[in-house]
Structure formats: C-alpha cells, structure tokens
Design an enzyme around this catalytic site. Structure first.
Site, PDB file in Angstrom:
ATOM      1  CD  GLU A 152      -3.065   0.139   2.466  1.00  0.00           C
ATOM      2  OE1 GLU A 152      -4.265   0.392   2.417  1.00  0.00           O
ATOM      3  OE2 GLU A 152      -2.501  -0.161   3.522  1.00  0.00           O
ATOM      4  CG  ASN A 190      -4.123  -2.396   9.306  1.00  0.00           C
ATOM      5  OD1 ASN A 190      -4.407  -3.577   9.495  1.00  0.00           O
ATOM      6  ND2 ASN A 190      -2.899  -2.001   9.035  1.00  0.00           N
TER       7      ASN A 190
END
Ligand SMILES: NC(=O)c1ccc[n+]([C@@H]2O[C@H](COP(=O)([O-])OP(=O)(O)OC[C@H]3O[C@@H](n4cnc5c(N)ncnc54)[C@H](O)[C@@H]3O)[C@@H](O)[C@H]2O)c1
Length: 282
Positions: A152, A190
């Site tokens: 990411e 997350n």
C-alpha cells in the site's frame, strides 16, 4: 536518483522481512535497531526464512549467502548518512516514529526519500516533523514481507508526485504490486481488516465461540487462508491494539473501541506468535 543502499529502522517482524526482501533483490541494506539482541534475532529470522525459500527452490544457496552478506546490522542511526532510501519499521507509536523521522531528516541527505511502514499512523503527521514533507511517504508491506504481493503506497497531504512515482517503481522492482491510497487512519487495509479482528475478539470474550471455532468459520465459510484470531496472533496483539487506538482516536467513532480482552492480553504480555502466547500457544 539511483537507489542502491537502503536503511531500515527496526529489525522486528516487518523490519527483518523488509531487509530480507531488499537484500534478496540486490540492494545493500543497513538494518538498525536499539539493541544488539534485536538485530541478532532479526538476522536469525532472515536466515531461517531464506532457508525456507531455498528449500522451495526459489533461490540458490549462493543467493542466500549473497543476500545475507548484503545486510549490515547497525545500532547507530548516524550510519544512514550514506543511504539512498530509508524504510522505518519501528514500533507503532507516534512518539517513537516522530523522533526517528526528526533524526533521519537531520542525518540523511536532503534529496533522500523517507518511507514509513506504519500500519495506521498519519503519514502527513510524520511528514510534518521533518523539513522535507514532500519526500515522506507510506510504504506499507504485509506480513510475511517476502511472500505477500501487496504494498500500500500512501500519499500524505504534501507527498510529491515524483516521490510517489519513485516508490511505486521501487515496489515493482521488489516484485510487489503497489496500490495507491491517500492518508487516513488505518489507510484501506487496516481500516477494514482491524475492526473485523477486533470483532472476532469480542465474539471470543462474550463466549459466542472459541478462537478455534471463530477461525474455522472464516477459513471454511469465507475461504480466508487463516482465521481472524490466528491472523491477529501473527500480526502481534500489541500491534493490533495500537492500530485500534489510532482508528479510535483518528475517526472518533465508538465502533473502533479496542476489545477489552485484547487490552488484557497485551497487559499480560501475550502478544501472539512472537511472545509464544496469544489466542493460541506457539
Ligand atoms: N506485524 C505486522 O503484521 C505489520 C504489518 C504491516 C505493518 N506493520 C507495521 O510495521 C511496524 C513494525 O511492526 P512489527 O510488527 O515489525 O513490530 P515489532 O515489535 O516486531 O518490531 C519493532 C522493532 O522496532 C524496534 N524499535 C523500536 N524503537 C526503535 C528505534 N527508535 N530505533 C530502531 N528500532 C526501534 C524494536 O526494538 C523492534 O525490534 C509498525 O509500524 C507496524 O504497525 C506491522
């Protein structure tokens, strides 16, 4: 700008995986931690993980030896003065990372990009402690780093387009797949994953099911490679708690309240696989 020598801060679960990856891909690596024993443990893990790649014929014995030779363990951050790129993978606490970024900003040449592997802390906030906010970026690897394909790549408010391009190209050179994400608590991974793990912990705490049963539901019913409680143990329960707190503080919604069982386990030193005990025993 050519990147040949990479500095990595933190030799824990992620830092040693990132060092392994860069070294295997031909980069010179300086691996820094606060105590010699953490460096020794990190290097031992890298050796074991390279052995695993060797056993699967992904690398040769010569590749393993060459990769290990490219990693230099250091205790002094000042040795990063001649690094061409830095990835910070220290403990998930803003104060710790802010101190590191302030120091790296002083130590590293002004043109050097500084990346954080943070799971959830604001890249914009980290950038703001430096005099080079346009050169600060998130490079979020996944565990186990040598295996997982995703990176990411997180753009802070001030991250320059050129910084993003360089880091995206670097991820491709490491044979990873970069995905662009803007800075927000937990980013995408997350923000979505951790509340699910937290909810699985509530289910255990409330006696809805055992950890084994919760994990079976996800493996067999949702085709997950591992259940949420095994995954939490692998990530590290302290890391999970830190991330939930970042989501809670950053987004303010009570749905991000960390599970009391998680807090209690971390207080007891049950940090998951790395401490030998979490939802399971290792
Ligand atoms: N564990 C995961 O699955 C995972 C996945 C993606 C990202 N991350 C992120 O990666 C980072 C590291 O997580 P981890 O799981 O490797 O944690 P870890 O606890 O395994 O390792 C952290 C290491 O950083 C070292 N450290 C702490 N302060 C330091 C300093 N000032 N200078 C140098 N080293 C220092 C510690 O001694 C330790 O060895 C965190 O930001 C975490 O959110 C973790």
């Amino acid at each position: 700008m050519s990147i040949e020598r990479v500095g990595i801060i933190g030799a824990g679960t992620m830092g040693n995986g990132i060092a392994h990856l860069f070294a295997r891909c031909g980069f010179e690596v300086l691996l820094c931690d606060v105590e010699q024993r953490f460096l020794d443990r990190g290097l031992e893990t890298i050796g074991e993980n390279l052995d695993r790649e060797l056993a699967r014929n992904k690398i040769t014995a010569a590749d393993k030896a060459a990769a290990l030779k490219r990693i230099v363990p250091v205790l002094e951050r000042s040795q990063f003065a001649n690094c061409d790129f830095v990835v910070e993978a220290a403990t998930e606490k803003f104060e710790i990372k802010a101190e590191i970024f302030r120091d790296l900003d002083r130590i590293c040449r002004p043109e050097i990009l500084l990346a954080s592997n943070t799971s959830s802390i604001s890249i914009t906030r980290l950038a703001a402690v430096t005099a080079r906010p346009e050169k600060i970026i998130g490079m979020h690897f996944f565990n186990p780093v040598p295996v997982m394909k995703l990176v990411e790549v997180i753009r802070g408010l001030d991250t320059a387009a050129e910084t993003f391009q360089i880091v995206r190209d670097l991820a491709l050179k490491l044979e990873k797949t970069p995905v662009e994400v803007n800075d927000a608590p937990g980013f995408v991974s997350n923000r979505v994953l951790m509340p699910m793990l937290n909810e699985a912990m509530y289910a255990v705490m409330e006696g809805v099911a055992t950890p084994e049963a919760v994990d079976e539901v996800f493996k067999l019913g949702m085709a997950h490679a591992m259940g949420p409680l095994t995954l939490a143990d692998f990530i590290g329960l302290d890391v999970c708690l830190d991330i939930m707190r970042v989501l809670q503080d950053g987004l303010g919604d009570p749905k991000y309240r960390p599970c009391p069982l998680l807090i209690k386990m971390v207080d007891a030193g049950w940090l998951g696989k790395k401490s030998g005990r979490g939802f399971y025993k290792y």
